[in-house]
Scaffold this motif. Structure first.
Motif, PDB file in Angstrom:
ATOM      1  N   UNK A  24      14.764  -0.749 -19.279  1.00  0.00           N
ATOM      2  CA  UNK A  24      13.794  -1.789 -18.909  1.00  0.00           C
ATOM      3  C   UNK A  24      14.115  -2.439 -17.565  1.00  0.00           C
ATOM      4  N   UNK A  37       7.331  -1.475 -15.903  1.00  0.00           N
ATOM      5  CA  UNK A  37       6.344  -1.857 -16.910  1.00  0.00           C
ATOM      6  C   UNK A  37       4.964  -1.331 -16.533  1.00  0.00           C
ATOM      7  N   UNK A  85       7.877   0.200 -21.792  1.00  0.00           N
ATOM      8  CA  UNK A  85       7.786  -1.052 -22.551  1.00  0.00           C
ATOM      9  C   UNK A  85       9.028  -1.226 -23.407  1.00  0.00           C
ATOM     10  N   UNK A  86       9.607  -2.415 -23.347  1.00  0.00           N
ATOM     11  CA  UNK A  86      10.744  -2.728 -24.200  1.00  0.00           C
ATOM     12  C   UNK A  86      10.331  -3.776 -25.232  1.00  0.00           C
ATOM     13  N   UNK A  87      10.453  -3.430 -26.506  1.00  0.00           N
ATOM     14  CA  UNK A  87      10.299  -4.443 -27.557  1.00  0.00           C
ATOM     15  C   UNK A  87      11.681  -5.042 -27.764  1.00  0.00           C
ATOM     16  N   UNK A  88      11.800  -6.319 -27.460  1.00  0.00           N
ATOM     17  CA  UNK A  88      13.117  -6.965 -27.416  1.00  0.00           C
ATOM     18  C   UNK A  88      13.735  -7.144 -28.805  1.00  0.00           C
ATOM     19  N   UNK A 126      13.223 -11.553 -29.036  1.00  0.00           N
ATOM     20  CA  UNK A 126      12.139 -12.009 -28.145  1.00  0.00           C
ATOM     21  C   UNK A 126      12.321 -13.485 -27.776  1.00  0.00           C
ATOM     22  N   UNK A 127      12.139 -13.786 -26.494  1.00  0.00           N
ATOM     23  CA  UNK A 127      12.378 -15.133 -25.971  1.00  0.00           C
ATOM     24  C   UNK A 127      11.195 -16.048 -26.288  1.00  0.00           C
ATOM     25  N   UNK A 140       5.900 -16.654 -28.507  1.00  0.00           N
ATOM     26  CA  UNK A 140       6.985 -16.678 -29.505  1.00  0.00           C
ATOM     27  C   UNK A 140       7.449 -18.066 -29.936  1.00  0.00           C
ATOM     28  N   UNK A 181       4.693  -9.653 -32.798  1.00  0.00           N
ATOM     29  CA  UNK A 181       4.143  -9.979 -31.484  1.00  0.00           C
ATOM     30  C   UNK A 181       4.570  -8.941 -30.441  1.00  0.00           C
ATOM     31  N   UNK A 182       5.798  -8.449 -30.563  1.00  0.00           N
ATOM     32  CA  UNK A 182       6.257  -7.398 -29.640  1.00  0.00           C
ATOM     33  C   UNK A 182       5.387  -6.151 -29.772  1.00  0.00           C
ATOM     34  N   UNK A 219       1.975  -6.765 -28.287  1.00  0.00           N
ATOM     35  CA  UNK A 219       1.989  -6.646 -26.816  1.00  0.00           C
ATOM     36  C   UNK A 219       2.013  -5.180 -26.406  1.00  0.00           C
ATOM     37  N   UNK A 244      -0.649  -3.269 -24.021  1.00  0.00           N
ATOM     38  CA  UNK A 244      -0.230  -2.698 -22.735  1.00  0.00           C
ATOM     39  C   UNK A 244      -0.245  -1.164 -22.746  1.00  0.00           C
ATOM     40  N   UNK A 269      14.747 -20.308 -16.711  1.00  0.00           N
ATOM     41  CA  UNK A 269      15.463 -19.519 -17.703  1.00  0.00           C
ATOM     42  C   UNK A 269      15.346 -18.033 -17.352  1.00  0.00           C
ATOM     43  N   UNK A 275      16.269 -15.417 -18.932  1.00  0.00           N
ATOM     44  CA  UNK A 275      15.818 -14.563 -20.038  1.00  0.00           C
ATOM     45  C   UNK A 275      14.296 -14.589 -20.145  1.00  0.00           C
ATOM     46  N   UNK A 276      13.717 -15.785 -19.973  1.00  0.00           N
ATOM     47  CA  UNK A 276      12.260 -15.906 -20.030  1.00  0.00           C
ATOM     48  C   UNK A 276      11.623 -15.188 -18.837  1.00  0.00           C
ATOM     49  N   UNK A 301      12.830 -12.609 -17.204  1.00  0.00           N
ATOM     50  CA  UNK A 301      12.871 -11.160 -17.401  1.00  0.00           C
ATOM     51  C   UNK A 301      11.837 -10.720 -18.432  1.00  0.00           C
ATOM     52  N   UNK A 302      11.642 -11.548 -19.441  1.00  0.00           N
ATOM     53  CA  UNK A 302      10.647 -11.209 -20.473  1.00  0.00           C
ATOM     54  C   UNK A 302       9.265 -11.018 -19.826  1.00  0.00           C
ATOM     55  N   UNK A 319       8.585 -10.465 -16.603  1.00  0.00           N
ATOM     56  CA  UNK A 319       8.622  -9.359 -15.647  1.00  0.00           C
ATOM     57  C   UNK A 319       8.562  -8.018 -16.390  1.00  0.00           C
ATOM     58  N   UNK A 320       9.211  -7.961 -17.562  1.00  0.00           N
ATOM     59  CA  UNK A 320       9.223  -6.707 -18.323  1.00  0.00           C
ATOM     60  C   UNK A 320       7.843  -6.367 -18.876  1.00  0.00           C
ATOM     61  N   UNK A 321       6.905  -7.318 -18.766  1.00  0.00           N
ATOM     62  CA  UNK A 321       5.529  -7.042 -19.188  1.00  0.00           C
ATOM     63  C   UNK A 321       4.642  -6.683 -17.998  1.00  0.00           C
ATOM     64  N   UNK A 322       5.271  -6.563 -16.825  1.00  0.00           N
ATOM     65  CA  UNK A 322       4.516  -6.125 -15.646  1.00  0.00           C
ATOM     66  C   UNK A 322       4.166  -7.246 -14.679  1.00  0.00           C
TER      67      UNK A 322
END
Lengths: 253, 446
Positions: A48, A76, A81-84, A87-88, A143, A154-155, A158, A162, B386, B388-389, B391-392, B394-397
Motif C-alpha cells: 500500500x 490506489x 486497495x488495502x483493507x486495514x 481502520x483509523x 469509522x 466499512x473497509x 470502500x 473503489x 494524525x 495514520x489518518x 495515510x488512510x 491517501x490509501x484511498x486515492x
C-alpha cells in the motif's frame, strides 16, 4: 497482476521481510498465513505504500509497473486497495466525502469524467447493500464510533466502491463474530472476478471456509516457506505452525 | 514615562477634543462614565507585554503609528455590502461603516413587536437615560486600555433590545466594515444586546475590512440576558492583513439564562479578543466556543474569563485553532468558581493544530475553584495532523494536499457544527476551507 521478487524490508533497521517471492495472477485469491511477527502486515503495508518500511532490495511489479516507485495515492488510483487491520477513526470527515474524493481521483487519473452527485449516490447505495450497511453510515464520520465489525464492513464497502484490481485484506477477519465474518466474506466473494485479485492476510483458517483461496502461502521469518492449495490451510489449523520449518526452502507443494 | 506621554496620549487628546460632541453629551451619567474611562485610559495607558494578560501579544504593530477616530458620515458602498452578503441567510441586518450606523444600507423592516434594533447613537440621542444606565454594566471593571478607550468614546454601535417573552424567528446581523474612511482610521463601535425575561434571539456580529488600508477596529459588545432568556451569538472576524481588531464580549446572565457564543476568526488581521461571562444566578448556562486560523504572519489572541457566581451553573468552552506559516495564536482561558457556587459544572478545552514549524501557540487554561462541590475539567492540546489518518485517506486515492485539508477542516468542524442557522455554518465552513486552500497554495508556490 502482482509479482514480488526477493523483497527485503527493514523497519527501524530490523529485517522483517527476508527475500519474499510472490506471484498473484489475475482473478486469483491468495491467502498469506503465518504466526505473529512473521511479516504478514509488513507485506500488506509495503504494497500500500505506508511510510516507515524500508525496502532494501527486491522488486514489486503491479500490472508490469514498478509499484514501489509510485506514491501511495497513485497506487490506489491504479487499483491497489488495502483493507486495514486497524481502520483509523477520522472525526469530521464523512464516509461519503472520502469515497467521493477517492473515487473521483481515480477516475481523473484514468482520464474518465467525475461522477455527478446522483450517479455517485446510486453507486454507493448499491454497494451498501453488499455489506448490509444502512445508508446513515455514509454520512457518519469515517469509522468514528463504529464497532469492530462495522469498521471491517466499512473497509469492504470502500473496496466495493473503489473497485480495485488488487485488494489486500490485512486480518480483516480478526475480531469478527461469525455473522459479521459471513457478511464480510460475502462482500469479498461478490467482488471476485477475472480481473480482480485478492490477497488475504490472516492468522486463522476460519476466513478461508468462506472465501476459498486458489493458493495458500505460509510466511515465516520474513519469507514464504511453504505454498499449497486450500488443504494447506486445513493442515495448519490442525497442526499449528510448529511443524513448518522456517529454514525450509520456498514453495514445496 | 507616564502613560499620558505614552501611546494612549493621542487618543486621550482626541477624546478631549470631541467629548462635547459625542451623542448625549451633557447627560450626567454618561459624562461621568466617559470621564472615568478616559481617566483609566490616561492612567493605565495601552497594555504592554509587562501586563500578565498581554504577555504574548505585543501591540507594537498598532502603536507604530497613530490612528485617528473616524468621523460620522462615512459611507460603505452598496455593492460592497451586497457582495459581502452571506448566501441564503435570511436576517435583519444593520451595517456600520467604521463603527457608524448606516440606515440606508441596513434592512430592519418587518421587525416584530417588542424588538428594538437601532443605532446606539440615535437611541442615545432620543432617550439616553435607560441606555446610560445599562452601558458598562455587563463589563464591570474595565479590563484594559482598549476597553477604556472604547468606553471613553462611547457613541455609536448597535442596540438590540428584545422584550420579555419575544422569540425572534430570524437572526439579526450586525455588519461592521472597517477602513471605509481611508488609511489610518480608528473605529470604536459599542454594542448593547439586551434580552428580556424568557425571550430568544440570534445575533451575528461580523467584522470585515473595506480595503487593504491600515485600520484599527476597537469593538466592544455587552450582552445582558434576563431570567430564562436565550441568545445564540456568533462573532465572525474576517478582516484583511492591515486591520487590527480588538474585540470585547462581555456578558451577564441571570437565572436560567442561556448564552451560546461562538467566535470565528479567519482572515489575516491582527486580532485580540477578550470574552468575559458572568453567570450571576442559578442554572445559567454558557457555551463559549471559538475557532481561529492563524496563517501568514497573523496574530490571534483569545482571552476568556468565565465566572461562576452562583450555584448550579454550567459552562462549556471549546476553542480550536489551526496555525500555519508564521501564524501566532494565544489562548488564555480562565474559569473562576466563586465561593458558594456549588454544583458548578464546567468543562474547558483548547486544541491546536500546528501545520508549520514556524507557527506558535501559547496556551494557558486556568481553573480557580473556591467552592467544594463542583465538577470541573480543563485541558489544552497542541498537535500535528494524525499521520495514520493521513495515510488512510491517501490509501484511498486522495492526494496528500487534499487529505491534509480534509483533516484540517475536520478539526475545526467541531466548533463550526454548533453554529446556527445552517446558512451561517455553511458560510463559515467555506471561509475556513477557502483560507486553508489559499494557505496551501502559497506553501506549494515556488
Amino acid at each position: 497482476m502482482l509479482k514480488i521478487s526477493d523483497l527485503k524490508v527493514t523497519v527501524d533497521g530490523k529485517a522483517i521481510l527476508n527475500g519474499l517471492d510472490l506471484d498473484v495472477g489475475p482473478g486469483e485469491v491468495h491467502a498469506i498465513m503465518g504466526p505473529n511477527g512473521s511479516g504478514k502486515s509488513t507485506l500488506a503495508n509495503v504494497i500500500a505504500g505506508r511510510d516507515g518500511y524500508e525496502v532494501t532490495s527486491g522488486s514489486v511489479a503491479f500490472m508490469g509497473n514498478d509499484l514501489l516507485s509510485m506514491a501511495p495515492e497513485n497506487r490506489a488510483r491504479e487499483g491497489v486497495f488495502l483493507a486495514f487491520q486497524y481502520p483509523v477513526e477520522i472525526p469530521g470527515v464523512a464516509n461519503i466525502a472520502l469515497l467521493k474524493e477517492g473515487l473521483n481521483a481515480a477516475r481523473r487519473h484514468r482520464g474518465e469524467p467525475e461522477l455527478d452527485a446522483l450517479d455517485f449516490l446510486k453507486l454507493v447505495r448499491e454497494k451498501l447493500r453488499l455489506v448490509e450497511m444502512k445508508e446513515e453510515f455514509l454520512y457518519r464520520s469515517v469509522n468514528e464510533g463504529f464497532s469492530g465489525g462495522e469498521k471491517k464492513r466499512n473497509e469492504i464497502f470502500q473496496m466495493a466502491v473503489l473497485e480495485p484490481r488488487l485488494a489486500v485484506l490485512d486480518e480483516t477477519d480478526s475480531g469478527l463474530d461469525i455473522d459479521a465474518l459471513k457478511i464480510v466474506a460475502g462482500g469479498v466473494n461478490a467482488l471476485r472476478s477475472e480481473e480482480r485479485s485478492v490477497i488475504l492476510v490472516t492468522h486463522y483458517q476460519r476466513l478461508l471456509d468462506y472465501i476459498v483461496p486458489d493458493r495458500v502461502h505460509v510466511l515465516a521469518g520474513g519469507r514464504i516457506v511453504r505454498s499449497g492449495d486450500k488443504q494447506l490451510a486445513r493442515d495448519l489449523e490442525e497442526r499449528g505452525y510448529g511443524w513448518i520449518d522456517s529454514s525450509a526452502g520456498a514453495a514445496t507443494a | 514615562m507616564s502613560a499620558m506621554e505614552g501611546h494612549a496620549a493621542p487618543y486621550v487628546e482626541a477624546q478631549q477634543g470631541q467629548a462635547g460632541e459625542l451623542p448625549a453629551a451633557g447627560i450626567a451619567a454618561l459624562d461621568r462614565s466617559r470621564a472615568k474611562a478616559l481617566e483609566a485610559l490616561g492612567e493605565r495607558g495601552l497594555p504592554s507585554q509587562r501586563d500578565e494578560d498581554w504577555k504574548y501579544t505585543s501591540i507594537k504593530p498598532i502603536t507604530r503609528s497613530r490612528f485617528s477616530p473616524a468621523a460620522p458620515g462615512t459611507d460603505c458602498p452598496e455593492d460592497f455590502v451586497a457582495a459581502a452578503a452571506i448566501e441564503n441567510l435570511d436576517a435583519w441586518q444593520l451595517v456600520f461603516a467604521d463603527g457608524f450606523y448606516l440606515p440606508p444600507r441596513s434592512k430592519t423592516n418587518g421587525l416584530p413587536e417588542g424588538v428594538r434594533v437601532a443605532g446606539l447613537a440615535d437611541a442615545l440621542t432620543q432617550n439616553p437615560q435607560p441606555i446610560a444606565d445599562r452601558l458598562g454594566s455587563a463589563m464591570g471593571e474595565i479590563p484594559h486600555g482598549f476597553a477604556a478607550m472604547n468606553s471613553a468614546f462611547v457613541g455609536d454601535g448597535a442596540l438590540v433590545e428584545i422584550a420579555p417573552g419575544v422569540q425572534l424567528e430570524k437572526p439579526i446581523e450586525l455588519l461592521f466594515v472597517s477602513g471605509c474612511s481611508g488609511e489610518g482610521f480608528l473605529s470604536l463601535p459599542r454594542n448593547l444586546v439586551i434580552l428580556g425575561e424568557g425571550s430568544q434571539a440570534s445575533v451575528i456580529e461580523r467584522h470585515l475590512s473595506f480595503s487593504q488600508e491600515r485600520s484599527l477596529s476597537n469593538s466592544l459588545t455587552e450582552i445582558i440576558l434576563e431570567k430564562a432568556a436565550a441568545l445564540d451569538f456568533c462573532c465572525v472576524q474576517d478582516q484583511a492583513e492591515r486591520t487590527f481588531h480588538v474585540g470585547g464580549l462581555f456578558a451577564r446572565l441571570a437565572q436560567s439564562a442561556k448564552l451560546k457564543a461562538t467566535t470565528v476568526t479567519v482572515g489575516r488581521a491582527w486580532v485580540r479578543n477578550d470574552a468575559r461571562v458572568n453567570l450571576d444566578a442559578e442554572r445559567a448556562l454558557v457555551s463559549l466556543d471559538g475557532a481561529y486560523l492563524a496563517f501568514g504572519r497573523s496574530h490571534v489572541d483569545n482571552h476568556t474569563h468565565i465566572s461562576h457566581n452562583a450555584p448550579e451553573c454550567t459552562s462549556r468552552e471549546c476553542y480550536k485553532g489551526v496555525l500555519g506559516d508564521r501564524g501566532h495564536a494565544v489562548f488564555h482561558g480562565r474559569i473562576v468558581v466563586q465561593p458558594g457556587a456549588q454544583q458548578t459544572d464546567s468543562e474547558q478545552s483548547n486544541q491546536n493544530l500546528l501545520l508549520s514549524a514556524n507557527a506558535e501557540i501559547d496556551t494557558k487554561p486556568q481553573l480557580e475553584i473556591y467552592a467544594d462541590d463542583v465538577k470541573c475539567a480543563h485541558g489544552a492540546t497542541v498537535g500535528q495532523l494524525d499521520e495514520a489518518a493521513l495515510f488512510y485517506l491517501v490509501s484511498r486515492g486522495v492526494d496528500r494536499e487534499t487529505a491534509r485539508r480534509m483533516l484540517t477542516q475536520a478539526f475545526a468542524a467541531e466548533v463550526l457544527e454548533g453554529v446556527e442557522p445552517p446558512a451561517l455554518q455553511t458560510y463559515l465552513a467555506s471561509r475556513v476551507s477557502g483560507q486553508l486552500s489559499s494557505a496551501a497554495a502559497q506553501v506549494s508556490a515556488p
